[in-house]
Design an enzyme around this catalytic site. Structure first.
Site, PDB file in Angstrom:
ATOM      1  N   ASP A 164      -5.464   3.490   7.857  1.00 29.07           N
ATOM      2  CA  ASP A 164      -6.896   3.198   8.024  1.00 29.07           C
ATOM      3  C   ASP A 164      -7.157   1.730   8.347  1.00 29.07           C
ATOM      4  O   ASP A 164      -8.225   1.383   8.851  1.00 29.07           O
ATOM      5  CB  ASP A 164      -7.645   3.534   6.726  1.00 29.07           C
ATOM      6  CG  ASP A 164      -7.893   5.027   6.578  1.00 29.07           C
ATOM      7  OD1 ASP A 164      -7.430   5.792   7.444  1.00 29.07           O
ATOM      8  OD2 ASP A 164      -8.551   5.428   5.598  1.00 29.07           O
ATOM      9  N   GLY A 186       0.832  -1.205   0.000  1.00 25.83           N
ATOM     10  CA  GLY A 186       0.000   0.000   0.000  1.00 25.83           C
ATOM     11  C   GLY A 186       0.862   1.247   0.000  1.00 25.83           C
ATOM     12  O   GLY A 186       1.649   1.453   0.921  1.00 25.83           O
ATOM     13  N   ALA A 229      -5.579  11.054   7.249  1.00 28.29           N
ATOM     14  CA  ALA A 229      -4.294  11.054   6.552  1.00 28.29           C
ATOM     15  C   ALA A 229      -3.154  11.380   7.515  1.00 28.29           C
ATOM     16  O   ALA A 229      -2.072  10.801   7.444  1.00 28.29           O
ATOM     17  CB  ALA A 229      -4.334  12.074   5.416  1.00 28.29           C
ATOM     18  N   GLN A 230      -3.403  12.313   8.437  1.00 27.02           N
ATOM     19  CA  GLN A 230      -2.317  12.713   9.344  1.00 27.02           C
ATOM     20  C   GLN A 230      -1.934  11.569  10.293  1.00 27.02           C
ATOM     21  O   GLN A 230      -0.758  11.425  10.646  1.00 27.02           O
ATOM     22  CB  GLN A 230      -2.680  13.971  10.118  1.00 27.02           C
ATOM     23  CG  GLN A 230      -4.039  13.945  10.769  1.00 27.02           C
ATOM     24  CD  GLN A 230      -4.303  15.204  11.600  1.00 27.02           C
ATOM     25  OE1 GLN A 230      -3.425  15.668  12.290  1.00 27.02           O
ATOM     26  NE2 GLN A 230      -5.511  15.730  11.519  1.00 27.02           N
ATOM     27  N   GLY A 251      -0.301   4.397   0.088  1.00 28.63           N
ATOM     28  CA  GLY A 251      -1.111   5.541   0.509  1.00 28.63           C
ATOM     29  C   GLY A 251      -0.264   6.399   1.446  1.00 28.63           C
ATOM     30  O   GLY A 251       0.971   6.340   1.427  1.00 28.63           O
ATOM     31  N   PHE A 252      -0.923   7.161   2.290  1.00 28.05           N
ATOM     32  CA  PHE A 252      -0.188   8.063   3.184  1.00 28.05           C
ATOM     33  C   PHE A 252       0.750   7.288   4.108  1.00 28.05           C
ATOM     34  O   PHE A 252       1.872   7.704   4.355  1.00 28.05           O
ATOM     35  CB  PHE A 252      -1.164   8.897   4.015  1.00 28.05           C
ATOM     36  CG  PHE A 252      -1.870   9.928   3.196  1.00 28.05           C
ATOM     37  CD1 PHE A 252      -1.272  11.148   2.936  1.00 28.05           C
ATOM     38  CD2 PHE A 252      -3.119   9.678   2.657  1.00 28.05           C
ATOM     39  CE1 PHE A 252      -1.897  12.098   2.167  1.00 28.05           C
ATOM     40  CE2 PHE A 252      -3.757  10.628   1.887  1.00 28.05           C
ATOM     41  CZ  PHE A 252      -3.151  11.839   1.631  1.00 28.05           C
ATOM     42  N   VAL A 270      -2.099  -7.543  -3.891  1.00 30.22           N
ATOM     43  CA  VAL A 270      -1.861  -8.606  -2.906  1.00 30.22           C
ATOM     44  C   VAL A 270      -3.178  -9.316  -2.653  1.00 30.22           C
ATOM     45  O   VAL A 270      -4.214  -8.674  -2.437  1.00 30.22           O
ATOM     46  CB  VAL A 270      -1.275  -8.006  -1.608  1.00 30.22           C
ATOM     47  CG1 VAL A 270      -1.217  -9.044  -0.509  1.00 30.22           C
ATOM     48  CG2 VAL A 270       0.112  -7.440  -1.882  1.00 30.22           C
ATOM     49  N   GLU A 301     -17.967  18.726   2.408  1.00 32.92           N
ATOM     50  CA  GLU A 301     -17.179  19.265   1.295  1.00 32.92           C
ATOM     51  C   GLU A 301     -17.863  18.987  -0.037  1.00 32.92           C
ATOM     52  O   GLU A 301     -17.945  19.849  -0.903  1.00 32.92           O
ATOM     53  CB  GLU A 301     -15.775  18.642   1.315  1.00 32.92           C
ATOM     54  CG  GLU A 301     -14.959  19.183   2.487  1.00 32.92           C
ATOM     55  CD  GLU A 301     -13.633  18.461   2.746  1.00 32.92           C
ATOM     56  OE1 GLU A 301     -12.897  18.942   3.603  1.00 32.92           O
ATOM     57  OE2 GLU A 301     -13.352  17.428   2.111  1.00 32.92           O
TER      58      GLU A 301
HETATM   59  C1  FAD Z   1     -12.864  11.592  -0.028  1.00 35.46           C
HETATM   60  C2  FAD Z   1     -11.936  11.528   1.153  1.00 35.46           C
HETATM   61  C3  FAD Z   1     -11.550  12.703   1.794  1.00 35.46           C
HETATM   62  C4  FAD Z   1     -10.676  12.670   2.885  1.00 35.46           C
HETATM   63  N1  FAD Z   1     -10.308  13.850   3.480  1.00 35.46           N
HETATM   64  C5  FAD Z   1      -9.400  13.834   4.472  1.00 35.46           C
HETATM   65  C6  FAD Z   1      -8.929  15.047   5.055  1.00 35.46           C
HETATM   66  O1  FAD Z   1      -9.351  16.141   4.657  1.00 35.46           O
HETATM   67  N2  FAD Z   1      -8.002  14.966   6.052  1.00 35.46           N
HETATM   68  C7  FAD Z   1      -7.517  13.766   6.496  1.00 35.46           C
HETATM   69  O2  FAD Z   1      -6.658  13.753   7.395  1.00 35.46           O
HETATM   70  N3  FAD Z   1      -7.950  12.609   5.987  1.00 35.46           N
HETATM   71  C8  FAD Z   1      -8.875  12.602   4.976  1.00 35.46           C
HETATM   72  N4  FAD Z   1      -9.313  11.429   4.438  1.00 35.46           N
HETATM   73  C9  FAD Z   1      -8.844  10.153   5.015  1.00 35.46           C
HETATM   74  C10 FAD Z   1      -7.480   9.793   4.464  1.00 35.46           C
HETATM   75  O3  FAD Z   1      -7.440   9.911   3.071  1.00 35.46           O
HETATM   76  C11 FAD Z   1      -7.148   8.364   4.916  1.00 35.46           C
HETATM   77  O4  FAD Z   1      -7.186   8.319   6.315  1.00 35.46           O
HETATM   78  C12 FAD Z   1      -5.773   7.966   4.421  1.00 35.46           C
HETATM   79  O5  FAD Z   1      -5.745   7.935   3.008  1.00 35.46           O
HETATM   80  C13 FAD Z   1      -5.366   6.595   4.981  1.00 35.46           C
HETATM   81  O6  FAD Z   1      -4.105   6.291   4.498  1.00 35.46           O
HETATM   82  P1  FAD Z   1      -3.659   4.765   4.283  1.00 35.46           P
HETATM   83  O7  FAD Z   1      -2.221   4.844   3.856  1.00 35.46           O
HETATM   84  O8  FAD Z   1      -4.031   3.967   5.459  1.00 35.46           O
HETATM   85  O9  FAD Z   1      -4.579   4.239   3.099  1.00 35.46           O
HETATM   86  P2  FAD Z   1      -4.793   4.789   1.630  1.00 35.46           P
HETATM   87  O10 FAD Z   1      -4.322   6.191   1.486  1.00 35.46           O
HETATM   88  O11 FAD Z   1      -6.214   4.485   1.299  1.00 35.46           O
HETATM   89  O12 FAD Z   1      -3.829   3.883   0.736  1.00 35.46           O
HETATM   90  C14 FAD Z   1      -4.005   2.507   0.604  1.00 35.46           C
HETATM   91  C15 FAD Z   1      -3.165   2.046  -0.581  1.00 35.46           C
HETATM   92  O13 FAD Z   1      -3.187   0.628  -0.599  1.00 35.46           O
HETATM   93  C16 FAD Z   1      -3.364   0.178  -1.922  1.00 35.46           C
HETATM   94  N5  FAD Z   1      -3.986  -1.148  -1.850  1.00 35.46           N
HETATM   95  C17 FAD Z   1      -5.175  -1.469  -1.301  1.00 35.46           C
HETATM   96  N6  FAD Z   1      -5.400  -2.788  -1.364  1.00 35.46           N
HETATM   97  C18 FAD Z   1      -4.320  -3.330  -1.989  1.00 35.46           C
HETATM   98  C19 FAD Z   1      -3.954  -4.645  -2.359  1.00 35.46           C
HETATM   99  N7  FAD Z   1      -4.737  -5.696  -2.091  1.00 35.46           N
HETATM  100  N8  FAD Z   1      -2.777  -4.844  -2.993  1.00 35.46           N
HETATM  101  C20 FAD Z   1      -1.961  -3.791  -3.270  1.00 35.46           C
HETATM  102  N9  FAD Z   1      -2.258  -2.525  -2.950  1.00 35.46           N
HETATM  103  C21 FAD Z   1      -3.410  -2.293  -2.301  1.00 35.46           C
HETATM  104  C22 FAD Z   1      -4.245   1.222  -2.567  1.00 35.46           C
HETATM  105  O14 FAD Z   1      -4.114   1.212  -3.979  1.00 35.46           O
HETATM  106  C23 FAD Z   1      -3.702   2.503  -1.925  1.00 35.46           C
HETATM  107  O15 FAD Z   1      -2.660   3.081  -2.685  1.00 35.46           O
HETATM  108  C24 FAD Z   1     -10.186  11.431   3.348  1.00 35.46           C
HETATM  109  C25 FAD Z   1     -10.585  10.240   2.716  1.00 35.46           C
HETATM  110  C26 FAD Z   1     -11.432  10.295   1.611  1.00 35.46           C
HETATM  111  C27 FAD Z   1     -11.837   9.014   0.921  1.00 35.46           C
END
Ligand code: FAD
Length: 452
Positions: A308, A20, A324-325, A22-23, A88, A179
């Site tokens: 998350d 993953g 995200a933070q 993401g953030f 995965v 939003e």
């Molecule tokens: C519309 C929206 C608005 C938001 N606004 C805010 C905000 O203003 N402020 C804030 O703090 N938070 C905000 N959030 C929440 C924030 O985006 C999440 O908390 C954050 O993205 C979590 O990060 P993460 O790295 O856990 O997961 P994610 O950022 O979701 O990243 C997960 C990654 O894992 C990858 N992945 C998933 N499953 C698999 C798999 N099986 N195999 C390989 N790769 C995989 C995905 O492609 C992705 O790149 C918002 C969320 C959304 C949806």
């Protein structure tokens, strides 16, 4: 706590596999860049997505490339980090292997940061009619649906159907729902105001439906009240204390009443990705994996869960929010903790989340910010929100493009990305026409169902 420190560095570097980008996963990989560890970052997409600005793609303010950045480009200077594009689909913790599209990859340390997806509270059938906003595809689909509703209303002669097409509903009054509702109002009442001949887009009805007694639950009450007034000034109708009871192609049922609406956006619930199943460990109701103070999974060797997907708790035992933070700070923390554990054999300090505040934008010049004892609303909050989001975007090019786009929209009241993809336009047009045919009778049936 994760037990062993893995193999020594003598013969081959310790292999950390991060799933993953993401953030959480990305900040971890960046933090481990340039270390003697071998890092493999796996993602099913080739880009990192800035989810907090997705709603601006869905409402035609920004285009998709402006909130996404290729993972390889972000990590290109870190020679010890490899990026693998793949999904995965399983984990064997006994053999220390993960399965990527059926291919096996061995790890010494595994970090899962696969995030969350929408949850429809036991009604997966609603997804078809009320897309959630989590991916670029979702944003493109919602943008097409919103823009097509105006196009079809322009062609529509039946006043009731025109009204249905010009009614937009957002389910969920958290920051994302607020939003989204504010941005649809901005689109209808400013950007599209003078572009049609048979309809008046400024008369569009925008509903924000929330099951709880008030919107913006995580914010103090006075800021939420401010947000309600600001949304109402924009022309958004807020329905609180009313969980949605049904959604289908004709509209929604809320508080026992059928509301005809052609566009419904889901911003109400999320559930974690299925990593709990892969690890064969228990999860909470939202599918999150409980982690220890160092973000490791209790009972498993060298397995960590972040972002998350993790159920991590603060000093008082309260679960940390899906933000995200939080994800970002956990990635930064684990980069240091893994170096301490693997390279120096030390036991790292527990993770501590430092809140940078809650932000929600409502519309042009309108936002709310809550950070510790600081509460901001209106223009000052909007400025803080804008600066924070530009600062957090990955890549100088994206920061520049987004700043210029916002400046342009601010000066001209125009939204720069009002393109409907051809395939989506055909699909929505066809669906809308066949649904119109599905009829009045179906609407009647729903109304009867709601009454009974
Ligand atoms: C519309 C929206 C608005 C938001 N606004 C805010 C905000 O203003 N402020 C804030 O703090 N938070 C905000 N959030 C929440 C924030 O985006 C999440 O908390 C954050 O993205 C979590 O990060 P993460 O790295 O856990 O997961 P994610 O950022 O979701 O990243 C997960 C990654 O894992 C990858 N992945 C998933 N499953 C698999 C798999 N099986 N195999 C390989 N790769 C995989 C995905 O492609 C992705 O790149 C918002 C969320 C959304 C949806």
């Amino acid at each position: 706590m994760a037990g062993s420190t893995g193999p020594s560095l003598g013969e081959r570097p310790h292999h950390v596999v991060v799933v993953g980008a993401g953030f959480a996963g990305l900040s971890l990989a960046q933090g481990l860049g340039g270390t003697p560890l071998r890092i493999t970052l796996v993602d099913r997409r080739n880009y990192h997505l800035f989810q907090p600005l997705l709603y601006q793609v869905a409402t035609a303010v920004l285009s998709q490339g402006e909130i996404a950045e290729p993972i390889r480009r972000i990590l290109r200077r870190h020679k010890n980090v490899s990026v693998l594009l793949g999904e995965v689909d399983g984990i064997d913790t006994g053999r220390q292997e993960i399965s990527i599209d059926g291919e096996r990859l061995a790890y010494d340390t595994l970090v899962l940061a696969t995030g969350a997806t929408h949850s429809y509270f036991g009604h997966p059938e609603w997804e078809r009619f009320a897309p959630g906003l989590k991916t670029l595809d979702d944003a493109r689909r919602i943008r097409a649906k919103v823009l097509m509703a105006f196009e079809l209303a322009e062609l529509e002669e039946d006043p009731a159907e025109r009204e249905r097409l010009l009614t937009f509903t957002v389910i969920g009054g958290g920051p994302t729902g607020v939003e989204m509702a504010g941005a649809i109002a901005g689109l209808a009442k400013q950007a599209l105001a003078r572009d049609f001949r048979n309809i008046d887009p400024t008369k569009a009805r925008i509903l924000l439906v929330e099951a709880a007694p008030r919107i913006l639950g995580p914010f103090p009450e006075d800021l939420a009240t401010y947000a309600v007034r600001a949304l109402e000034r924009l022309g958004v109708t807020i329905l609180t204390d009313r969980p949605v009871e049904n959604i289908d192609e004709r509209g929604i049922v809320v508080g026992g009443e059928f509301v005809p609406t052609a566009t419904v956006v889901w911003a109400a619930g999320v559930t974690a990705s299925p990593a709990g199943k892969w690890l064969d460990v228990g999860t909470d109701k939202a599918g999150r994996v409980e982690v220890g103070p160092d973000l490791s999974v209790p009972g498993l060797e060298n397995v960590y869960v972040l972002g998350d997907l993790a159920l991590a708790r603060d000093e008082n035992g309260k679960p940390l929010p899906g933000l995200a933070q939080v994800a970002h700070q956990q990635g930064d923390y684990l980069a240091k903790a893994l170096q301490a554990r693997i390279l120096r054999g030390e036991t790292p300090k527990p993770f501590r989340f430092r809140s940078r505040g809650n932000l929600a934008v409502i519309g042009r010049n309108e936002a709310v910010v809550h950070w510790d004892t600081v509460k901001l609303k209106g223009f000052s909050a909007w400025l803080v929100w804008g600066i924070a989001h530009v600062y957090l975007l990955v890549g100088f090019q994206n920061r520049l493009l987004v700043s210029l786009r916002w400046l342009w929209s601010y000066i001209t009241h125009q939204f720069g990305s009002r393109i409907i993809d051809e395939d989506l336009s055909r699909r929505h047009s066809h669906e809308a026409r066949t649904e119109v045919f599905i009829d009045a009778a179906h609407g009647e049936e729903l109304r009867d169902r709601a009454r009974s």
